[in-house]
Design an enzyme around this catalytic site. Structure first.
Site, PDB file in Angstrom:
ATOM      1  N   GLN A 191       0.865  -1.190   0.000  1.00 36.04           N
ATOM      2  CA  GLN A 191       0.000   0.000   0.000  1.00 36.04           C
ATOM      3  C   GLN A 191       0.899   1.236   0.000  1.00 36.04           C
ATOM      4  OE1 GLN A 191      -3.259  -0.091  -0.247  1.00 36.04           O
ATOM      5  NE2 GLN A 191      -3.879  -2.139   0.424  1.00 36.04           N
ATOM      6  N   TYR A 219      -6.849 -12.339  -2.071  1.00 38.44           N
ATOM      7  CA  TYR A 219      -5.974 -11.206  -2.439  1.00 38.44           C
ATOM      8  C   TYR A 219      -5.316 -10.608  -1.185  1.00 38.44           C
ATOM      9  CZ  TYR A 219      -9.561 -11.443  -6.145  1.00 38.44           C
ATOM     10  OH  TYR A 219     -10.458 -11.865  -7.083  1.00 38.44           O
ATOM     11  N   ASN A 224      -1.352  -7.646   5.186  1.00 39.29           N
ATOM     12  CA  ASN A 224      -1.577  -6.264   5.634  1.00 39.29           C
ATOM     13  C   ASN A 224      -2.864  -6.130   6.456  1.00 39.29           C
ATOM     14  OD1 ASN A 224      -1.083  -3.353   5.447  1.00 39.29           O
ATOM     15  ND2 ASN A 224      -2.780  -3.305   3.997  1.00 39.29           N
ATOM     16  N   GLU A 240      -3.709 -15.854  -1.838  1.00 34.82           N
ATOM     17  CA  GLU A 240      -3.067 -14.811  -2.654  1.00 34.82           C
ATOM     18  C   GLU A 240      -2.300 -15.528  -3.766  1.00 34.82           C
ATOM     19  OE1 GLU A 240      -2.047 -11.300  -2.701  1.00 34.82           O
ATOM     20  OE2 GLU A 240      -0.715 -12.113  -4.224  1.00 34.82           O
ATOM     21  N   ASP A 300      -9.757  -7.782  -1.569  1.00 32.80           N
ATOM     22  CA  ASP A 300      -9.042  -6.524  -1.896  1.00 32.80           C
ATOM     23  C   ASP A 300      -8.363  -6.753  -3.251  1.00 32.80           C
ATOM     24  OD1 ASP A 300      -7.549  -4.212  -1.956  1.00 32.80           O
ATOM     25  OD2 ASP A 300      -6.259  -4.727  -0.265  1.00 32.80           O
ATOM     26  N   CYS A 325      -9.558  -0.378  -5.036  1.00 30.11           N
ATOM     27  CA  CYS A 325      -8.748   0.782  -5.462  1.00 30.11           C
ATOM     28  C   CYS A 325      -9.284   1.354  -6.772  1.00 30.11           C
ATOM     29  CB  CYS A 325      -7.277   0.386  -5.615  1.00 30.11           C
ATOM     30  SG  CYS A 325      -7.022  -0.979  -6.750  1.00 30.11           S
ATOM     31  N   GLU A 359      -9.453   5.085  -2.808  1.00 34.52           N
ATOM     32  CA  GLU A 359      -9.656   3.719  -2.337  1.00 34.52           C
ATOM     33  C   GLU A 359     -10.994   3.733  -1.581  1.00 34.52           C
ATOM     34  OE1 GLU A 359      -6.629   1.769  -2.569  1.00 34.52           O
ATOM     35  OE2 GLU A 359      -7.274  -0.013  -1.460  1.00 34.52           O
TER      36      GLU A 359
HETATM   37  C1  LIG Z   1      -4.663  -4.477  -4.152  1.00 35.03           C
HETATM   38  S1  LIG Z   1      -3.518  -5.735  -3.720  1.00 35.03           S
HETATM   39  C2  LIG Z   1      -4.017  -6.031  -2.053  1.00 35.03           C
HETATM   40  C3  LIG Z   1      -3.028  -6.773  -1.190  1.00 35.03           C
HETATM   41  C4  LIG Z   1      -3.281  -6.711   0.321  1.00 35.03           C
HETATM   42  N1  LIG Z   1      -4.664  -6.856   0.668  1.00 35.03           N
HETATM   43  C5  LIG Z   1      -2.725  -5.440   0.937  1.00 35.03           C
HETATM   44  O1  LIG Z   1      -3.480  -4.653   1.501  1.00 35.03           O
HETATM   45  O2  LIG Z   1      -1.496  -5.241   0.850  1.00 35.03           O
HETATM   46  C6  LIG Z   1      -4.154  -7.079  -4.634  1.00 35.03           C
HETATM   47  C7  LIG Z   1      -3.436  -8.395  -4.415  1.00 35.03           C
HETATM   48  O3  LIG Z   1      -4.100  -9.388  -5.217  1.00 35.03           O
HETATM   49  C8  LIG Z   1      -3.136 -10.297  -5.693  1.00 35.03           C
HETATM   50  N2  LIG Z   1      -3.751 -10.951  -6.866  1.00 35.03           N
HETATM   51  C9  LIG Z   1      -3.835 -10.492  -8.135  1.00 35.03           C
HETATM   52  N3  LIG Z   1      -4.548 -11.333  -8.905  1.00 35.03           N
HETATM   53  C10 LIG Z   1      -4.946 -12.355  -8.100  1.00 35.03           C
HETATM   54  C11 LIG Z   1      -5.715 -13.537  -8.315  1.00 35.03           C
HETATM   55  N4  LIG Z   1      -6.236 -13.831  -9.510  1.00 35.03           N
HETATM   56  N5  LIG Z   1      -5.939 -14.357  -7.269  1.00 35.03           N
HETATM   57  C12 LIG Z   1      -5.437 -14.062  -6.033  1.00 35.03           C
HETATM   58  N6  LIG Z   1      -4.668 -12.966  -5.779  1.00 35.03           N
HETATM   59  C13 LIG Z   1      -4.438 -12.116  -6.793  1.00 35.03           C
HETATM   60  C14 LIG Z   1      -1.910  -9.443  -5.968  1.00 35.03           C
HETATM   61  O4  LIG Z   1      -0.741 -10.217  -5.947  1.00 35.03           O
HETATM   62  C15 LIG Z   1      -1.971  -8.433  -4.817  1.00 35.03           C
HETATM   63  O5  LIG Z   1      -1.233  -8.875  -3.704  1.00 35.03           O
END
Ligand SMILES: C[S@@+](CC[C@H](N)C(=O)[O-])C[C@H]1O[C@@H](n2cnc3c(N)ncnc32)[C@H](O)[C@@H]1O
Length: 369
Positions: A191, A219, A224, A240, A300, A325, A359
């Site tokens: 973040q 995700y 976090n 994730e 997320d 986001c 966000e």
């Molecule tokens: C917006 S970030 C949020 C991460 C975490 N919640 C944070 O606050 O740091 C989205 C996350 O989704 C993961 N991601 C992307 N595509 C995905 C999928 N198809 N399945 C699971 N995770 C995924 C990314 O690696 C990333 O860590």
């Protein structure tokens, strides 16, 4: 925020005082989502400047000199960056010193095309990006520079990565009166606005009454939300897609002495297949998904939002926490989710002050009947 580049730099897009920006964003989001929520939208402001803990700049070479660059508001053009007041103070105070040092070392300067910064409680990580093969003697140069500036440096080129020191990026977040520690990865999601991130997690934690049963999270990144929220639940299963994020999530459980979370590297669709018993995963051999009693699901997702398969899946759960986001994909997803769930809280988090991005945090509860 005063910035000499504001008119030309493509990174900041929203004009007006910060008070005006906040009013604009709150009004835009509350109008867009009024069909789903008719109560008061909460708004969590950012620090006006020095809020970004990560930043990336291009490098431009002209004669013997080098310059930081950023994309311009005019498409395809770049500007030379002399200041960037929205990045945090540690990065601001390092930027020109680092540039001078790089300029005076022919080896470090040659074919350098980008610099990335991450600042956290344990110090600053600088990643230098190159269009050349990095020879063995490169290590000595980056170690000397890292020691001189008291930072960690990674030099990267295609298929190559050289580190000045062992990577030990640790950040501390204060959530609802407690300090949590997080190992961060240099190449996975973080973040960008630490103060607003703390507000988001605190908001989620306070609004999820203690005594929830089990939490399922998709995700989850490096944990976090997972680690602070785990105290509100009996057990947590968090998933994730990124191997690196899961590696750090496991380390983060250890440093926070958290015992009730299982982190698994599974994409959202793999998790859904596992729930439906469509596929067997070695990673799930010690876990019986059907023994959990999930009262809440947290998502997320990246900017694209949730795929239809994931929307159908999360609709099975009583309580949904959706962190987004991208208001456009959130809006599209809420059209589907609101068929079965009602929005009970809606918050706007200004993660990206001086830009049009926001966000959102949405709590939804299953409708009766
Ligand atoms: C917006 S970030 C949020 C991460 C975490 N919640 C944070 O606050 O740091 C989205 C996350 O989704 C993961 N991601 C992307 N595509 C995905 C999928 N198809 N399945 C699971 N995770 C995924 C990314 O690696 C990333 O860590």
């Amino acid at each position: 925020m005063q910035c000499c580049h504001f008119k030309e730099c493509g990174s900041c897009t929203l004009e007006g005082s910060y008070e005006e920006q906040k009013a604009f964003k709150l009004n835009a989001i509350s109008s867009k989502f009024s069909e789903f929520y008719d109560k008061e939208f909460e708004f969590f402001a950012s620090n006006e400047k020095n809020y970004r803990i990560r930043a990336e700049f291009g490098i431009w070479h002209e004669a013997d000199k080098i310059y930081y660059t950023m994309h311009s508001k005019n498409k395809g053009e770049r500007i030379f960056v002399r200041e960037c007041p929205k990045v945090c103070e540690q990065i601001v105070s390092l930027m020109s010193i680092l540039l001078n040092e790089l300029e005076s070392d022919a080896k470090l300067k040659h074919r350098l095309f980008g610099v990335e910064f991450i600042s956290c409680s344990s110090g600053v990580l600088v990643t230098l990006l190159y269009h050349k093969k990095l020879e063995a003697t490169f290590l000595e140069h980056i170690v000397n520079l890292a020691n001189k500036l008291d930072i960690t440096i990674i030099a990267r080129s295609r298929g190559q990565k050289i580190l000045s020191h062992e990577l030990n990026l640790i950040d501390e977040l204060k959530i609802d009166g407690r300090i949590y520690k997080f190992h961060l990865s240099e190449n996975a999601f973080i973040q960008p606005n630490k103060a607003v991130n703390e507000k988001m997690i605190t908001w989620a934690k306070i609004n999820l009454a203690k005594g929830g049963k089990d939490l399922l999270e998709l995700y989850c990144g490096h944990g976090n939300f997972t680690i602070p929220l785990s105290e509100n639940f009996k057990n947590v299963l968090a998933t994730e897609i990124s191997k690196s994020s899961i590696f750090y999530a496991l380390k983060n459980c250890d440093i926070n002495d958290t015992k009730n979370i299982k982190f698994l590297r599974l994409s959202a669709n793999e998790l859904i297949s596992a729930f439906k018993n469509e596929r067997e995963f070695n990673r799930l051999k010690d876990i019986n998904l059907h023994e959990y009693d999930f009262s809440h699901i947290l998502v997320d997702p990246p900017r694209a939002g949730l795929e239809p398969s994931v929307i159908n899946f999360i609709k099975n759960y009583e309580n949904i926490i959706y962190i987004s986001c991208n208001p456009d994909s959130l809006y599209e997803n809420l059209i589907q989710i609101s068929q079965t769930h009602e929005v009970v809280k809606f918050a706007v988090f200004d993660q990206f002050a001086h830009t049009h991005h926001v966000e959102c945090g949405v709590l939804l509860r299953k409708k009766n009947g």
